[in-house]
Motif scaffolding. Structure first.
Motif, PDB file in Angstrom:
ATOM      1  N   PHE A 111      20.470  80.429 -15.126  1.00 18.12           N
ATOM      2  CA  PHE A 111      19.933  79.547 -14.082  1.00 18.12           C
ATOM      3  C   PHE A 111      18.448  79.248 -14.269  1.00 18.12           C
ATOM      4  CE2 PHE A 111      23.928  80.604 -12.249  1.00 18.12           C
ATOM      5  CZ  PHE A 111      24.225  79.608 -11.337  1.00 18.12           C
ATOM      6  N   ASP A 112      17.739  80.086 -15.008  1.00 19.53           N
ATOM      7  CA  ASP A 112      16.310  79.855 -15.232  1.00 19.53           C
ATOM      8  C   ASP A 112      16.047  78.618 -16.090  1.00 19.53           C
ATOM      9  OD1 ASP A 112      15.678  82.101 -13.768  1.00 19.53           O
ATOM     10  OD2 ASP A 112      15.601  83.413 -15.530  1.00 19.53           O
ATOM     11  N   LEU A 113      17.059  78.143 -16.784  1.00 18.64           N
ATOM     12  CA  LEU A 113      16.886  77.011 -17.701  1.00 18.64           C
ATOM     13  C   LEU A 113      17.153  75.662 -17.039  1.00 18.64           C
ATOM     14  CD1 LEU A 113      18.729  78.413 -20.860  1.00 18.64           C
ATOM     15  CD2 LEU A 113      16.292  78.562 -20.323  1.00 18.64           C
ATOM     16  N   PHE A 114      17.627  75.671 -15.774  1.00 19.57           N
ATOM     17  CA  PHE A 114      18.098  74.429 -15.159  1.00 19.57           C
ATOM     18  C   PHE A 114      17.325  74.084 -13.893  1.00 19.57           C
ATOM     19  CE2 PHE A 114      21.509  76.063 -17.758  1.00 19.57           C
ATOM     20  CZ  PHE A 114      21.972  74.920 -18.416  1.00 19.57           C
ATOM     21  N   ASN A 115      17.228  72.780 -13.633  1.00 19.37           N
ATOM     22  CA  ASN A 115      16.504  72.293 -12.465  1.00 19.37           C
ATOM     23  C   ASN A 115      17.292  72.468 -11.175  1.00 19.37           C
ATOM     24  OD1 ASN A 115      14.057  71.178 -13.669  1.00 19.37           O
ATOM     25  ND2 ASN A 115      15.395  69.658 -14.620  1.00 19.37           N
ATOM     26  N   ASN A 116      18.568  72.164 -11.224  1.00 21.90           N
ATOM     27  CA  ASN A 116      19.394  72.115 -10.021  1.00 21.90           C
ATOM     28  C   ASN A 116      20.447  73.216 -10.069  1.00 21.90           C
ATOM     29  OD1 ASN A 116      21.268  71.452  -7.979  1.00 21.90           O
ATOM     30  ND2 ASN A 116      20.782  69.268  -8.135  1.00 21.90           N
ATOM     31  N   SER A 117      20.225  74.271  -9.296  1.00 15.76           N
ATOM     32  CA  SER A 117      21.140  75.417  -9.309  1.00 15.76           C
ATOM     33  C   SER A 117      22.503  75.056  -8.741  1.00 15.76           C
ATOM     34  CB  SER A 117      20.538  76.579  -8.499  1.00 15.76           C
ATOM     35  OG  SER A 117      19.360  77.048  -9.113  1.00 15.76           O
ATOM     36  N   LYS A 118      22.526  74.231  -7.688  1.00 11.37           N
ATOM     37  CA  LYS A 118      23.802  73.856  -7.074  1.00 11.37           C
ATOM     38  C   LYS A 118      24.660  73.067  -8.056  1.00 11.37           C
ATOM     39  CE  LYS A 118      22.454  73.821  -2.184  1.00 11.37           C
ATOM     40  NZ  LYS A 118      22.337  72.982  -0.958  1.00 11.37           N
ATOM     41  N   ALA A 119      24.026  72.174  -8.789  1.00  6.14           N
ATOM     42  CA  ALA A 119      24.765  71.384  -9.779  1.00  6.14           C
ATOM     43  C   ALA A 119      25.319  72.288 -10.876  1.00  6.14           C
ATOM     44  CB  ALA A 119      23.862  70.314 -10.380  1.00  6.14           C
ATOM     45  N   ASN A 177      10.947  71.874 -20.227  1.00  9.46           N
ATOM     46  CA  ASN A 177      10.259  72.788 -21.138  1.00  9.46           C
ATOM     47  C   ASN A 177      11.207  73.471 -22.124  1.00  9.46           C
ATOM     48  OD1 ASN A 177      11.513  74.447 -19.287  1.00  9.46           O
ATOM     49  ND2 ASN A 177       9.756  75.800 -18.965  1.00  9.46           N
ATOM     50  N   VAL A 178      12.505  73.198 -22.002  1.00 11.06           N
ATOM     51  CA  VAL A 178      13.470  73.705 -22.981  1.00 11.06           C
ATOM     52  C   VAL A 178      13.342  72.823 -24.227  1.00 11.06           C
ATOM     53  CG1 VAL A 178      15.904  74.125 -23.478  1.00 11.06           C
ATOM     54  CG2 VAL A 178      15.020  74.512 -21.169  1.00 11.06           C
ATOM     55  N   LYS A 179      12.880  73.397 -25.316  1.00 11.67           N
ATOM     56  CA  LYS A 179      12.560  72.618 -26.516  1.00 11.67           C
ATOM     57  C   LYS A 179      13.749  71.830 -27.056  1.00 11.67           C
ATOM     58  CE  LYS A 179       8.897  75.786 -28.037  1.00 11.67           C
ATOM     59  NZ  LYS A 179       8.463  76.728 -29.108  1.00 11.67           N
ATOM     60  N   SER A 180      14.927  72.411 -26.955  1.00 14.80           N
ATOM     61  CA  SER A 180      16.115  71.758 -27.509  1.00 14.80           C
ATOM     62  C   SER A 180      16.423  70.430 -26.840  1.00 14.80           C
ATOM     63  CB  SER A 180      17.328  72.685 -27.375  1.00 14.80           C
ATOM     64  OG  SER A 180      17.162  73.843 -28.159  1.00 14.80           O
ATOM     65  N   LYS A 181      15.955  70.268 -25.606  1.00 15.62           N
ATOM     66  CA  LYS A 181      16.232  69.017 -24.887  1.00 15.62           C
ATOM     67  C   LYS A 181      15.604  67.823 -25.605  1.00 15.62           C
ATOM     68  CE  LYS A 181      16.638  67.258 -20.173  1.00 15.62           C
ATOM     69  NZ  LYS A 181      16.368  67.477 -18.743  1.00 15.62           N
ATOM     70  N   ASN A 182      14.389  67.993 -26.064  1.00 17.85           N
ATOM     71  CA  ASN A 182      13.726  66.929 -26.816  1.00 17.85           C
ATOM     72  C   ASN A 182      14.278  66.799 -28.232  1.00 17.85           C
ATOM     73  OD1 ASN A 182      12.008  65.741 -24.957  1.00 17.85           O
ATOM     74  ND2 ASN A 182      10.344  67.181 -25.345  1.00 17.85           N
TER      75      ASN A 182
END
Length: 303
Positions: A111-119, A177-182
């Motif tokens: 969960f620390d890697l994501f913006n929306n916990s509910k999603a 800030n997760v590098k893999s996203k870019n």
């Protein structure tokens, strides 16, 4: 209260004829109507009507043109489904590879890697449901061998069970800030994570239309997309032919993005040739219904 009774095939054909649709071979029309419902075909003859309230057809409206539109749409869905399959497999592979190396094989439940916990909770719930009902031997063997491990199977096993829509939501929900996203965005030619989520969301919607045999021709698509101001890969050279925001509801801009992404996966693909052949096969289909631009085949994107 609704009181209409169902029509027989003969009655359906007669009603269409009475309303002005030219049907040269009623028996052949009945054969179509027993295999393709009246209301499904109605999505294609709707534009042929001059009086929509009384369902009166314009002069020279022909049943065979309705069938041609229907067949064009069916073949278009098959073509796009094939393109989307390649994009889906590539996205799944990139997510699994890059994030498993950057974080760990269970990054998708962190969960620390994501913006929306509910999603994320919703995504994981759906993933768990898929894993519970799958007959995939690699999943079954993993759960049997590691029954004391309460985590999901690692990404390269778990994420093979989920949908394109879920993959696009996972990607879009990742924190910037997760590098893999870019990295993933750059590999698809999207430069950074700002643009790719909207592309994936639109493709996921179109994929669902294809999977459920829904009409694509002359459909207004929901949502919008963000276009790169200066794409690093071949795009549309004539700025007048770049779809504007009010044209984003048409299919063309979404097919452009599919082609753009597909070119990074399979540079020598035949998407352009097959799409052009489809229009040549059905010359009576109006390209404007899809938002096609004039001489689209000559743009660098489609060459």
């Amino acid at each position: 209260m609704f009181d209409k009774k169902p029509f027989t095939l003969t009655e359906q054909v007669k009603q269409l004829q009475d309303r002005g649709l030219i049907i040269k071979h009623p028996r052949i029309a009945e054969k179509y109507l027993i295999n393709i419902s009246y209301y499904r075909l109605g999505e294609y003859w709707h534009v042929m009507q001059s009086d929509e309230e009384n369902h009166i057809f314009k002069p020279n409206s022909r049943f065979e043109d309705v069938i041609a539109l229907y067949n064009f749409d069916a073949e278009l869905r098959l073509l796009l489904f094939d393109v989307i399959e390649k994009i889906e497999i590539s996205l799944r592979t990139k997510l699994i590879y890059h994030l498993s190396h950057e974080i760990d094989p269970w990054w998708f439940q962190n969960f620390d890697l994501f913006n929306n916990s509910k999603a994320l909770v919703k995504t994981l719930f759906n993933l768990e449901t898929e894993i519970e009902r799958t007959k995939d031997l690699s999943i079954k063997n993993h759960l049997k061998k590691h029954k004391d491990d309460k985590r999901f199977p690692p990404a390269w096993k778990s994420l093979e069970q989920t949908s394109f829509g879920a993959l696009s939501k996972l990607y879009g929900n990742l924190k910037p800030n997760v590098k893999s996203k870019n990295i993933i965005a750059a590999e698809f030619g999207a430069v950074n994570h700002t643009y790719l989520p909207s592309w994936l969301q639109s493709i996921a919607v179109i994929r669902n239309y294809c999977a459920h045999h829904s009409r694509l021709w002359n459909r207004n698509l929901p949502g919008t997309v963000k276009l790169l101001p200066k794409p690093p890969n071949p795009w549309i050279l004539d700025q007048l032919n770049v779809p504007k925001q009010h044209e984003f509801s048409k299919l063309y801009v979404h097919m452009c993005l599919m082609r753009y992404m597909l070119n990074t996966i399979l540079p020598r693909n035949e998407f352009s040739v097959k799409l052009n052949n489809l229009f040549e096969k059905y010359p009576n289909v109006d390209p404007d219904a899809l938002g096609m631009k004039s001489k689209w085949q000559e743009e660098p994107l489609w060459k």
